[in-house]
Design a protein around this motif. Structure first.
Motif, PDB file in Angstrom:
ATOM      1  N   THR A 276       0.815  -1.215   0.000  1.00  0.00           N
ATOM      2  CA  THR A 276       0.000   0.000   0.000  1.00  0.00           C
ATOM      3  C   THR A 276       0.850   1.267   0.000  1.00  0.00           C
ATOM      4  N   PHE A 277       2.165   1.114   0.137  1.00  0.00           N
ATOM      5  CA  PHE A 277       3.079   2.249  -0.035  1.00  0.00           C
ATOM      6  C   PHE A 277       4.489   1.719  -0.179  1.00  0.00           C
ATOM      7  N   SER A 359       6.067  -1.846   1.135  1.00  0.00           N
ATOM      8  CA  SER A 359       5.451  -1.877   2.460  1.00  0.00           C
ATOM      9  C   SER A 359       4.089  -2.542   2.422  1.00  0.00           C
ATOM     10  N   PRO A 361       1.578  -3.323   5.175  1.00  0.00           N
ATOM     11  CA  PRO A 361       1.269  -3.174   6.593  1.00  0.00           C
ATOM     12  C   PRO A 361       0.458  -4.330   7.181  1.00  0.00           C
ATOM     13  N   ASP A 367       5.782  -2.076   8.962  1.00  0.00           N
ATOM     14  CA  ASP A 367       4.924  -1.355   8.030  1.00  0.00           C
ATOM     15  C   ASP A 367       3.579  -1.042   8.674  1.00  0.00           C
ATOM     16  N   ALA A 371       2.051   2.563   9.005  1.00  0.00           N
ATOM     17  CA  ALA A 371       0.777   2.851   8.332  1.00  0.00           C
ATOM     18  C   ALA A 371      -0.232   3.436   9.307  1.00  0.00           C
ATOM     19  N   ARG A 372      -0.280   2.882  10.529  1.00  0.00           N
ATOM     20  CA  ARG A 372      -1.233   3.386  11.523  1.00  0.00           C
ATOM     21  C   ARG A 372      -0.885   4.817  11.918  1.00  0.00           C
ATOM     22  N   LEU A 376      -2.069   5.343   6.560  1.00  0.00           N
ATOM     23  CA  LEU A 376      -1.931   4.749   5.236  1.00  0.00           C
ATOM     24  C   LEU A 376      -2.794   3.489   5.197  1.00  0.00           C
ATOM     25  N   VAL A 378      -4.342  -0.280   4.771  1.00  0.00           N
ATOM     26  CA  VAL A 378      -3.871  -1.622   5.114  1.00  0.00           C
ATOM     27  C   VAL A 378      -4.725  -2.594   4.300  1.00  0.00           C
TER      28      VAL A 378
END
Length: 880
Positions: A276-277, A359, A361, A367, A371-372, A376, A378
């Motif tokens: 997701t990133f 990444s 998560p 990750d 992300a949290r 970002l 998940v």
RNA sequence: GCCGAAGUGGCGGAAUGGCAUACGCGCGGGUUUCAAAAACCCGUGAGGUUCACCUCGUGUGGGUUCGAAUCCCACCUUCGGCACCA
């Protein structure tokens, strides 16, 4: 001479030790014979010391162990190579020169040059080593700081250079402010401090010299196969972790906005659909390139500067809060064409993989936390089979196996099983390929210091980087340089050294002023010992073929991921370049334990010497409930490694003054197996002293009895003589086993003590038996207490060295004896003992056991379920 | 957090499927000595006792076995290594 505690008739070690040290020198007892082909060779190497000026207890245990084994092997008839030398380049000598430079100049004197400092220290330590009775072939002595040695270190550098294994490159490297130099990765401890001085190391991008050790990662791992069972598993494990192999895949992402390729390494290609990133290391060169001229440039670069400023150490510890910044760009995921944001994250490391991390998560804890924190998305792509993962309810990443979901052609498959197919698919689709990644990095070998081997490279404006021709070596260190505190590398300001001409075109050029890491010197010293005078190459192939590999290498475990990796690397490179026939430098490695002693600590005054602890009571060698003599505060005690900083050092010289070298040697090996921690105890030292004196008294007392004509041992010995003879032979067996089976000298010594006790309690034994017992004891003790054994050997009338005698051979049938005691158990409890012949059969044992009165009583009224009789061992009767 | 090693008398340790505590230190008693040190001799796991006897006992709890300090499982403690390695 012997100190106030010794009684008048104690043996005179001072005189004896000197006498035999001189004899050994005259007889060249430790001269290794290059031409002898009749005896098997044994190369026993102990890690050479830095010539600090004084021996410490760590040296004493290390070199005593080596010497005992050397002497044992001599007695077993080997042609032994036991060399000694000096790891004599390095910072302390140079720092000493700098430190006293100002004061010396004020007095109008020259400061003591590192070379003189070093040679003086070598002279002093050599005499200490001789005094300890350690036997070396001094004709092979080397010192890495002498031009006839470092010439060949330079030669080897050039060999590596010519073969593309040494290169200068810009890289983020570790810098120690206190040592004023860069350090190799291996010389930075886990907490990010300098291995030498404890200063926190900082990272800089610098142009430095490296050996391409990373290209040997797999070979270094493969070589372990040969070492298993012969090197401590712990050392192999530490090296495995250091090399850090992991299997995975390289996957080619692209920067969406610019089309630039951005490869990543992952061990979890099964989670590619959950990306997701993307995270870049703050040092990643792409960052600056991308953000230049964009509106977020300033914000991103500021955040990157902040992250880079965090020292390596804090970046590497798990507790540090995750931090990051969005670059404003995206990357395209090749497996599904998705565009995800490109971030910079402080947990991504430039020195591992490609410096870029995909990444995921949902399935990676780092990750997930990131992300949290930055909101970002998940996405779950691995489902557990016992429950259903719901993104909103997740409190941590799910890293265990499960079924793949939302993963294109692989949905529905178990991730662990699909892994191989995913990698094949990536390759077929041209998105990436399977690959193996290692943590091991290239070896940074240049140092910005004077006291080391100059790197033999010249920089020419026309020709660029030019190696010094091998025939012009050594590039000698200039002696007339200026040392001053904080003054940087004196080589760099030595014009005579720096300015030279280009070996290729002859025009004006400058020399490289960096010197080599001292670990380069020590990566090949064991080869030089084989032919220390050889002037055509670093070593004579014929003699290296004769002596190498090292049969036994003894040293501290602290070198597991430094020297012991470097010297394996050198050996493998030299093998691959055709210079060596073997790939591993040492067949067997033995790591001795640390020497520990009680240290005392006061909250106010910190570490205290024992003399500054008052009151309390002494239990064993430790003062309990003592008070600080300086401030009156409570003192706590701790058993810890002997060190200057904790003020619990033991001075080997003082101990040898008081008890003699033999007694110190004996004590070092008496208490615990040598690979375990040794606890220093003055009280137990006394025990070793007493033992030597008892042995002395017994042997000198026996001289008269046994000196007459030598008597054959008859078959019909009296009971007592027979018993002593049995003990002698049993002891020889036990001691030989203890040494061969892992250098367990502590049990070997206790067996000699048992034998001595038996001899002492013997009243009137046959003189032949007595002679056999006494001479055996002396030979068995000779490796450990060599001067002592030699003197008594001579007293017994021998005219040649005890080391020319043969290790005693035990007769197994004599060692067994005629009768043994067999315990008889009923339900595992001993009820009686039988005295029987050692070879009595199972049936007869069973019969005798059941006839015993005590056994009868114990099994009265019970049903016998089973009788187990093990000849020579035990009888057990199971009843109900 | 992960991996590894270890845990036995007052202490260092021995025994790696068959007599737990070899050997040494310390401690207690004795001999010697004016006295002390040193040396030598005897004793020394705990508890009980009818004292030439019994019970318990190798970190804890289970298991395998005729028999476990030793092998297996779980846990506790200590030490060491690794630790944001994608």
């Amino acid at each position: 001479m012997n100190g106030e505690k010794m009684a008048g008739n104690d043996y005179n070690f001072a005189m004896i030790e000197k006498k035999w040290q001189e004899r050994w020198k005259e007889q060249q007892l430790f001269k290794a014979d290059d031409n002898d082909t009749s005896r098997e060779k044994f190369y026993c190497l102990t890690m050479y010391p830095y010539p600090s000026g004084v021996l410490h207890m760590g040296h004493v245990i290390n070199y005593t162990l080596g010497d005992v084994i050397v002497r044992y092997k001599l007695l077993r008839g080997y042609n032994v190579l036991s060399p000694m030398g000096w790891d004599s380049f390095g910072l302390p000598a140079e720092n000493a020169a700098r430190k006293q430079a100002k004061a010396a100049l004020e007095r109008g004197e020259e400061p003591i040059h590192p070379d003189r400092f070093t040679e003086d220290n070598i002279a002093h330590m050599t005499s200490q080593m001789e005094r300890a009775g350690w036997g070396y072939d001094w004709s092979r002595e080397l010192a890495t700081s002498r031009p006839n040695y470092y010439r060949w270190t330079q030669w080897l550098f050039l060999l590596f250079y010519q073969n593309g294994l040494a290169e200068k490159k810009v890289a983020p490297v570790n810098w120690c402010d206190s040592c004023e130099t860069v350090l190799a990765n291996e010389q930075v401890l886990g907490d990010g401090t300098c291995e030498r001085c404890g200063t926190v190391v900082v990272q800089h991008d610098l142009n430095q010299w490296f050996f391409k050790m990373s290209s040997y990662a797999q070979k270094l791992l493969d070589g372990h196969a040969e070492l298993h069972g012969h090197w401590p598993e712990k050392v192999i494990k530490m090296q495995e972790e250091w090399i850090g192999r992991s299997e995975g895949a390289k996957v080619d992402f692209t920067v969406t906005e610019t089309g630039e390729s951005l490869p990543i390494f992952t061990t979890r290609p099964d989670t590619l659909w959950g990306v997701t990133f993307m995270s870049l290391a703050p040092e990643h060169p792409l960052i600056e390139k991308l953000v230049k001229g964009t509106e977020q440039e300033e914000k991103v670069l500021a955040a990157v500067r902040k992250m880079r400023a965090q020292s390596t150490s804090s970046r590497l510890t798990a507790e540090v809060e995750k931090e990051g910044v969005w670059t404003g760009f995206h990357v395209t995921n090749p497996v599904n064409g998705e565009q995800v944001p490109l971030w910079v994250a402080n947990f991504a490391l430039m020195t591992y993989g490609t410096g870029a991390v995909m990444s995921v998560p949902a399935h990676d804890q780092r990750d997930f936390e990131f992300a949290r924190k930055y909101n970002l998305p998940v996405r779950v792509v691995i489902q557990r089979d016992d429950a259903t993962l719901v993104v909103e309810e997740m409190t941590e990443a799910y890293e265990d196996p499960g079924a793949m979901t939302g993963s294109g052609p692989f949905s529905g498959r178990l991730n662990t099983e699909a892994m191989g197919d995913i990698i094949k698919w990536l390759k077929a689709e041209k998105h990436g390929e399977g690959t193996i990644n290692y943590k091991l990095r290239d070896w940074l070998l240049s140092r910005q210091r004077y006291w080391g081997a100059p790197i033999p490279i010249i920089y020419c404006e026309k020709c660029g980087e030019v190696p010094v021709p091998m025939e012009q070596l050594p590039v000698e260190l200039p002696m007339d340089v200026e040392f001053k505190e904080g003054g940087g590398n004196p080589l760099a300001s030595c014009e005579k050294f720096v300015n030279t001409s280009c070996p290729q075109c002859g025009s004006a050029a400058t020399r490289e002023t960096d010197t080599m890491d001292t670990f380069v010197d020590s990566s090949w010293y064991f080869l030089r010992y084989c032919s220390p005078e050889f002037m055509e190459a670093p070593f004579d192939p014929k003699l290296v073929h004769k002596w190498m590999p090292v049969d036994l290498y003894i040293g501290g475990i602290e070198h597991a991921t430094m020297h012991l990796i470097y010297c394996r690397f050198f050996t493998q490179v030299l093998h691959d370049l055709g210079y060596l026939e073997f790939t591993e430098p040492a067949k067997k490695l033995f790591c001795q334990g640390m020497v520990c002693k009680t240290a005392y600590y006061c909250e106010n005054c910190k570490w205290l010497p024992e003399a500054k602890v008052t009151g309390g009571s002494k239990s064993e060698d430790t003062i309990i409930g003592g008070i600080c003599a300086k401030c009156g505060g409570k003192v706590r005690s701790e058993m810890t490694k002997i060190s200057k900083s904790k003020l619990n050092i033991v001075d080997p010289d003082a101990m040898m003054d008081r008890y003699g070298a033999d007694c110190v040697r004996l004590y070092m090996l008496s208490d615990a197996p040598p690979d375990q921690q040794q606890v220093w105890s003055d009280a137990r030292m006394q025990g070793s002293w007493r033992f030597l004196n008892r042995l002395w008294d017994v042997v000198t007392g026996a001289v008269e009895i046994i000196q007459g004509e030598q008597q054959e041992i008859p078959d019909n010995l009296d009971t007592e003589s027979k018993a002593l003879r049995q003990k002698t032979h049993a002891s020889i067996l036990k001691i030989t086993d203890a040494i061969e089976g892992g250098f367990r000298f502590n049990t070997a010594i206790s067996s000699v003590m048992e034998l001595l006790n038996k001899v002492r309690s013997a009243k009137a034994v046959h003189t032949g038996v007595m002679r056999e017992a006494v001479e055996s004891m002396l030979i068995l003790m000779a490796p450990i207490a060599p001067h002592f054994a030699e003197e008594l050997w001579e007293t017994l009338g021998h005219t040649t060295s005890i080391f020319q005698a043969a290790w005693p051979r035990a007769d197994k049938s004599v060692a067994m004896g005629d009768e043994i005691e067999i315990p008889v158990q009923v339900n595992g409890k001993i009820k009686a003992r039988l005295i029987v012949a050692p070879n009595l059969s199972k049936e007869e044992l069973e019969k005798l056991a059941l006839e015993e009165e005590a056994v009868q009583a114990a099994i009265q009224g019970c049903e016998i379920k089973k009788v187990i009789a093990v000849p020579g061992r035990i009888v057990n009767i199971a009843v109900k």
